[in-house]
Design a protein around this motif. Structure first.
Motif, PDB file in Angstrom:
ATOM      1  N   SER A 222      19.652  22.019  25.224  1.00  0.00           N
ATOM      2  CA  SER A 222      20.351  22.939  26.117  1.00  0.00           C
ATOM      3  C   SER A 222      21.557  22.252  26.736  1.00  0.00           C
ATOM      4  CB  SER A 222      19.421  23.438  27.220  1.00  0.00           C
ATOM      5  OG  SER A 222      18.308  24.145  26.666  1.00  0.00           O
ATOM      6  N   LEU A 223      22.656  22.993  26.811  1.00  0.00           N
ATOM      7  CA  LEU A 223      23.892  22.517  27.427  1.00  0.00           C
ATOM      8  C   LEU A 223      24.262  23.495  28.539  1.00  0.00           C
ATOM      9  CD1 LEU A 223      26.414  20.645  27.410  1.00  0.00           C
ATOM     10  CD2 LEU A 223      27.439  22.246  25.782  1.00  0.00           C
ATOM     11  N   ASP A 224      24.401  22.988  29.772  1.00  0.00           N
ATOM     12  CA  ASP A 224      24.701  23.836  30.924  1.00  0.00           C
ATOM     13  C   ASP A 224      25.921  23.295  31.662  1.00  0.00           C
ATOM     14  OD1 ASP A 224      22.227  25.679  31.057  1.00  0.00           O
ATOM     15  OD2 ASP A 224      21.346  23.693  30.894  1.00  0.00           O
ATOM     16  N   LEU A 225      26.768  24.208  32.086  1.00  0.00           N
ATOM     17  CA  LEU A 225      27.945  23.852  32.870  1.00  0.00           C
ATOM     18  C   LEU A 225      27.537  23.772  34.334  1.00  0.00           C
ATOM     19  CD1 LEU A 225      30.978  23.344  32.330  1.00  0.00           C
ATOM     20  CD2 LEU A 225      31.364  25.747  32.947  1.00  0.00           C
ATOM     21  N   MET A 226      27.747  22.631  34.953  1.00  0.00           N
ATOM     22  CA  MET A 226      27.296  22.429  36.329  1.00  0.00           C
ATOM     23  C   MET A 226      28.174  23.168  37.342  1.00  0.00           C
ATOM     24  SD  MET A 226      24.611  20.692  35.910  1.00  0.00           S
ATOM     25  CE  MET A 226      24.214  20.237  37.588  1.00  0.00           C
ATOM     26  N   ASN A 227      29.387  23.506  36.966  1.00  0.00           N
ATOM     27  CA  ASN A 227      30.268  24.283  37.837  1.00  0.00           C
ATOM     28  C   ASN A 227      30.404  25.685  37.241  1.00  0.00           C
ATOM     29  OD1 ASN A 227      32.109  25.310  39.600  1.00  0.00           O
ATOM     30  ND2 ASN A 227      33.798  23.948  38.998  1.00  0.00           N
ATOM     31  N   PRO A 228      29.535  26.615  37.678  1.00  0.00           N
ATOM     32  CA  PRO A 228      29.533  27.952  37.058  1.00  0.00           C
ATOM     33  C   PRO A 228      30.805  28.744  37.313  1.00  0.00           C
ATOM     34  CG  PRO A 228      28.135  27.921  39.012  1.00  0.00           C
ATOM     35  CD  PRO A 228      28.561  26.508  38.774  1.00  0.00           C
ATOM     36  N   LEU A 229      31.606  28.326  38.306  1.00  0.00           N
ATOM     37  CA  LEU A 229      32.846  29.048  38.606  1.00  0.00           C
ATOM     38  C   LEU A 229      33.948  28.689  37.629  1.00  0.00           C
ATOM     39  CD1 LEU A 229      32.855  28.768  42.516  1.00  0.00           C
ATOM     40  CD2 LEU A 229      32.046  30.672  41.094  1.00  0.00           C
ATOM     41  N   GLN A 230      33.764  27.604  36.901  1.00  0.00           N
ATOM     42  CA  GLN A 230      34.770  27.194  35.933  1.00  0.00           C
ATOM     43  C   GLN A 230      34.758  28.147  34.736  1.00  0.00           C
ATOM     44  OE1 GLN A 230      34.383  23.163  34.709  1.00  0.00           O
ATOM     45  NE2 GLN A 230      36.049  23.260  33.219  1.00  0.00           N
ATOM     46  N   LYS A 231      35.914  28.524  34.262  1.00  0.00           N
ATOM     47  CA  LYS A 231      36.013  29.454  33.150  1.00  0.00           C
ATOM     48  C   LYS A 231      36.684  28.779  31.958  1.00  0.00           C
ATOM     49  CE  LYS A 231      36.255  33.603  36.048  1.00  0.00           C
ATOM     50  NZ  LYS A 231      37.024  34.823  36.376  1.00  0.00           N
ATOM     51  N   ILE A 289      23.979  12.998  18.761  1.00  0.00           N
ATOM     52  CA  ILE A 289      24.649  14.074  19.498  1.00  0.00           C
ATOM     53  C   ILE A 289      26.001  13.565  20.000  1.00  0.00           C
ATOM     54  CG2 ILE A 289      24.475  15.663  21.462  1.00  0.00           C
ATOM     55  CD1 ILE A 289      21.364  14.996  21.284  1.00  0.00           C
ATOM     56  N   THR A 290      27.047  14.350  19.743  1.00  0.00           N
ATOM     57  CA  THR A 290      28.381  14.066  20.272  1.00  0.00           C
ATOM     58  C   THR A 290      28.814  15.217  21.169  1.00  0.00           C
ATOM     59  OG1 THR A 290      29.013  12.798  18.308  1.00  0.00           O
ATOM     60  CG2 THR A 290      30.793  13.635  19.686  1.00  0.00           C
ATOM     61  N   VAL A 291      29.193  14.897  22.406  1.00  0.00           N
ATOM     62  CA  VAL A 291      29.724  15.894  23.340  1.00  0.00           C
ATOM     63  C   VAL A 291      31.215  15.631  23.477  1.00  0.00           C
ATOM     64  CG1 VAL A 291      29.572  16.904  25.638  1.00  0.00           C
ATOM     65  CG2 VAL A 291      27.512  15.992  24.545  1.00  0.00           C
ATOM     66  N   LYS A 292      32.012  16.650  23.148  1.00  0.00           N
ATOM     67  CA  LYS A 292      33.460  16.465  23.104  1.00  0.00           C
ATOM     68  C   LYS A 292      34.137  17.537  23.952  1.00  0.00           C
ATOM     69  CE  LYS A 292      37.181  15.720  19.770  1.00  0.00           C
ATOM     70  NZ  LYS A 292      37.529  15.648  18.330  1.00  0.00           N
ATOM     71  N   THR A 293      35.153  17.132  24.683  1.00  0.00           N
ATOM     72  CA  THR A 293      35.909  18.075  25.505  1.00  0.00           C
ATOM     73  C   THR A 293      37.350  17.592  25.623  1.00  0.00           C
ATOM     74  OG1 THR A 293      36.016  19.172  27.661  1.00  0.00           O
ATOM     75  CG2 THR A 293      35.252  16.904  27.633  1.00  0.00           C
ATOM     76  N   LYS A 294      38.271  18.536  25.767  1.00  0.00           N
ATOM     77  CA  LYS A 294      39.676  18.184  25.942  1.00  0.00           C
ATOM     78  C   LYS A 294      39.997  17.870  27.400  1.00  0.00           C
ATOM     79  CE  LYS A 294      41.258  20.890  21.996  1.00  0.00           C
ATOM     80  NZ  LYS A 294      42.098  22.027  21.531  1.00  0.00           N
ATOM     81  N   SER A 295      39.270  18.539  28.292  1.00  0.00           N
ATOM     82  CA  SER A 295      39.425  18.268  29.727  1.00  0.00           C
ATOM     83  C   SER A 295      38.096  17.765  30.272  1.00  0.00           C
ATOM     84  CB  SER A 295      39.852  19.544  30.463  1.00  0.00           C
ATOM     85  OG  SER A 295      38.893  20.564  30.271  1.00  0.00           O
ATOM     86  N   SER A 296      38.107  17.264  31.476  1.00  0.00           N
ATOM     87  CA  SER A 296      36.871  16.743  32.070  1.00  0.00           C
ATOM     88  C   SER A 296      35.973  17.898  32.502  1.00  0.00           C
ATOM     89  CB  SER A 296      37.202  15.853  33.274  1.00  0.00           C
ATOM     90  OG  SER A 296      37.916  14.722  32.853  1.00  0.00           O
ATOM     91  N   ASP A 297      34.723  17.863  32.051  1.00  0.00           N
ATOM     92  CA  ASP A 297      33.740  18.879  32.420  1.00  0.00           C
ATOM     93  C   ASP A 297      32.510  18.206  32.995  1.00  0.00           C
ATOM     94  OD1 ASP A 297      35.184  21.090  31.795  1.00  0.00           O
ATOM     95  OD2 ASP A 297      34.233  21.453  29.857  1.00  0.00           O
ATOM     96  N   LEU A 298      31.901  18.894  33.945  1.00  0.00           N
ATOM     97  CA  LEU A 298      30.650  18.420  34.542  1.00  0.00           C
ATOM     98  C   LEU A 298      29.517  19.246  33.938  1.00  0.00           C
ATOM     99  CD1 LEU A 298      29.726  16.347  36.697  1.00  0.00           C
ATOM    100  CD2 LEU A 298      29.657  18.247  38.332  1.00  0.00           C
ATOM    101  N   ILE A 299      28.626  18.591  33.199  1.00  0.00           N
ATOM    102  CA  ILE A 299      27.614  19.328  32.447  1.00  0.00           C
ATOM    103  C   ILE A 299      26.220  18.762  32.691  1.00  0.00           C
ATOM    104  CG2 ILE A 299      29.266  19.861  30.613  1.00  0.00           C
ATOM    105  CD1 ILE A 299      27.711  17.748  28.907  1.00  0.00           C
ATOM    106  N   GLN A 300      25.226  19.504  32.188  1.00  0.00           N
ATOM    107  CA  GLN A 300      23.837  19.031  32.146  1.00  0.00           C
ATOM    108  C   GLN A 300      23.351  19.160  30.714  1.00  0.00           C
ATOM    109  OE1 GLN A 300      20.650  20.192  35.043  1.00  0.00           O
ATOM    110  NE2 GLN A 300      19.742  21.207  33.269  1.00  0.00           N
ATOM    111  N   LEU A 301      22.697  18.105  30.234  1.00  0.00           N
ATOM    112  CA  LEU A 301      22.186  18.071  28.873  1.00  0.00           C
ATOM    113  C   LEU A 301      20.682  17.817  28.936  1.00  0.00           C
ATOM    114  CD1 LEU A 301      23.610  18.332  26.110  1.00  0.00           C
ATOM    115  CD2 LEU A 301      23.580  15.840  25.957  1.00  0.00           C
TER     116      LEU A 301
END
Length: 502
Positions: A222-231, A289-301
């Motif tokens: 499971s991958l969850d975005l810790m800042n739910p307001l981020q779009k 597992i590789t987690v890749k993003t172009k900008s900085s994201d705060l997530i839960q794995l």
């Protein structure tokens, strides 16, 4: 930075030959022949080609060609590194082209191609192509190194054996904890079951792995975005089974993927049966597992047991409960049946005993038995069961072991009777039976008074006939004795006269 330091030290220490591949080199249309084992290369053109030719003594050796980049840094080396055998003649084929796909996909500062022994001869030539695909092209600086060994070498010596150990039989690195990739050069965090990693800040890309437990066959990542307001998060997750050909998953090579685009939470169910226990590295193969993003994201794995395993465990638990309950029910029913059978037997014996102790029941039959008890005792004698078994007619036949009236087994000291039809019963059981019936409980042969009297009359006639025969035989013996005596007397009287005449 690490590769740049090594690159600089090797060049300064060993005084390696430097090759400058510029526009002038490109216009010459010549391929540079590599005769030494190491060269420093400064490449300012897109495509560069070198070649080398093995010797006769190289045929039984592994030939490894390594590229160690000093610039650009690891993760930014956008090149395609390949080797072609006999490139300029008609003998070359797709099977004779070798690539470092791992270095290409991960843009690694260290890349290597291994050529197996006995796959070439001294007349073969190997062409090395380094094609730069970087759109922001600048001069590339790297060390090209050719090594000939009897055993396989592992990529980059498994991080100089600090982050993994090399199996020289197969040329594979067994990476230590917190390290991944073919050369164990990437730091990777371990994901544990039902222990989520929270508040992970991803810059560009991070690596993770999950080591399989044999008892688990399916999981959910499971991958969850810790800042739910981020779009419009651009975070992507690439998942791959460890295969020792591609070191880590990426956008070009993966088995599963998850994206948080227009979503704050995503999950993926993964089958772990593909990950087997590898004897070469002495552990189960990993899920990479590789987690890749172009900008900085705060997530839960996080990783949890999937519903498939949950259902299986629930079904297994219920199955065990069902089996145990079924066994308990069967045992209870068997116990109840045994109690009922014993109760019926004891009731029958109790009923028979009550009938015997209470002669007011069926007085006529009771009086009948009492009046003729002597006759019954004569033709249905009362003996111990052990004594009855010694009677000749019972020695020659199969003897009953259970009384047919009360259905209980005989004890050796039980008082029993046997009928004229040679059947055995408890004495009390048979007496109670005769009070109500006039036949044998087993074969229904008549046991009434008339039958017993007829049997007595027949026995009496047999006895009379036997006595008369004995008397006649005795009389005949007496007559014979008298005749014999008279004959002897006459002989004695005749004998003297005969002697006188002589």
């Amino acid at each position: 930075m690490f590769y740049f330091i090594i690159f600089t030290l090797l060049i300064n220490t060993l005084a390696i030959i430097t090759l400058t591949l510029d526009q002038q080199y490109q216009e010459s249309n010549a391929f540079f022949k590599l005769t030494q084992s190491q060269y420093q290369v400064i490449q300012s053109i897109r495509n560069a080609t070198f070649f080398f030719q093995p010797t006769q003594i190289d045929q039984d050796k592994y030939i490894s060609v390594e590229l160690i980049f000093g610039y650009p840094q690891d993760g930014n080396v956008n090149v395609e590194f390949s080797i072609t055998k006999n490139k300029d003649d008609n003998t070359s084929s797709l099977n004779n082209v070798f690539y470092d796909m791992n270095g290409k996909y991960l843009q690694k500062a260290y890349q290597m191609i291994l050529i197996n022994p006995y796959t070439f001869s001294k007349n073969d030539q190997f062409y090395i192509d380094v094609n730069i695909r970087d759109t922001n092209f600048t001069d590339y600086q790297y060390l090209i190194k050719i090594t000939r060994t009897q055993n396989k070498i592992c990529p980059n010596f498994c991080g100089n054996q600090q982050s993994g150990s090399c199996n020289t039989k197969i040329g594979i690195c067994a990476c230590s904890s917190e390290f991944a990739d073919l050369d164990c050069s990437k730091q990777a965090k371990s994901l544990l079951l039902q222990q989520p990693l929270k508040n992970l800040t991803i810059h560009k890309q991070e690596y993770f792995y999950f080591e399989r437990d044999q008892s688990i066959s399916n999981i959910t990542l499971s991958l969850d975005l810790m800042n739910p307001l981020q779009k419009n998060s651009d975070t992507q997750v690439f998942i791959m089974y460890e295969n020792f050909e591609i070191g880590l998953p990426n956008e070009n090579f993966f088995d599963y993927s998850i994206s948080l685009f227009n979503s704050t939470s995503q999950s993926q169910e993964i089958d772990l049966n593909t990950l087997i226990y590898d004897l070469n590295i002495e552990r189960f193969q990993r899920l990479l597992i590789t987690v890749k993003t172009k900008s900085s994201d705060l997530i839960q794995l996080s990783i949890n047991i999937s519903n498939v395993d949950d259902n299986f465990s629930i079904d297994s638990s219920l199955l065990i409960v069902y089996v145990l309950v079924s066994i308990a029910i069967i045992l209870i029913l068997a116990w109840i049946i045994i109690i009922i059978i014993r109760y019926k037997r004891s009731s029958r014996i109790h009923q028979i005993s009550n009938s015997i102790l209470n002669p007011q029941n069926d007085n006529n039959r009771s009086n009948y038995f009492t009046k003729n008890k002597k006759l019954f005792d004569e033709y249905m004698p009362k003996l111990l069961y052990l004594q009855i078994l010694e009677i000749p007619q019972f020695l020659e036949s199969e003897v009953q072991e259970t009384c047919s009236v009360c259905l209980l087994e005989y004890q050796k000291d039980a008082i029993c009777r046997f009928t004229p039809c040679n059947h055995i019963f408890h004495s009390d059981c048979l007496e109670q039976w005769i009070m109500k019936n006039e036949n044998c409980p087993l074969c229904r042969c008549a046991l009434d008074l008339k039958t017993l009297l007829e049997l007595k009359s027949q026995n009496a006639n047999i006895d009379n006939n036997s006595q008369q025969q004995k008397k006649k035989q005795k009389k005949y013996v007496v007559i014979q004795s008298q005749l014999f005596s008279n004959a002897q007397t006459e002989l004695r009287m005749i004998a003297p006269n005969s002697m006188v005449n002589q």
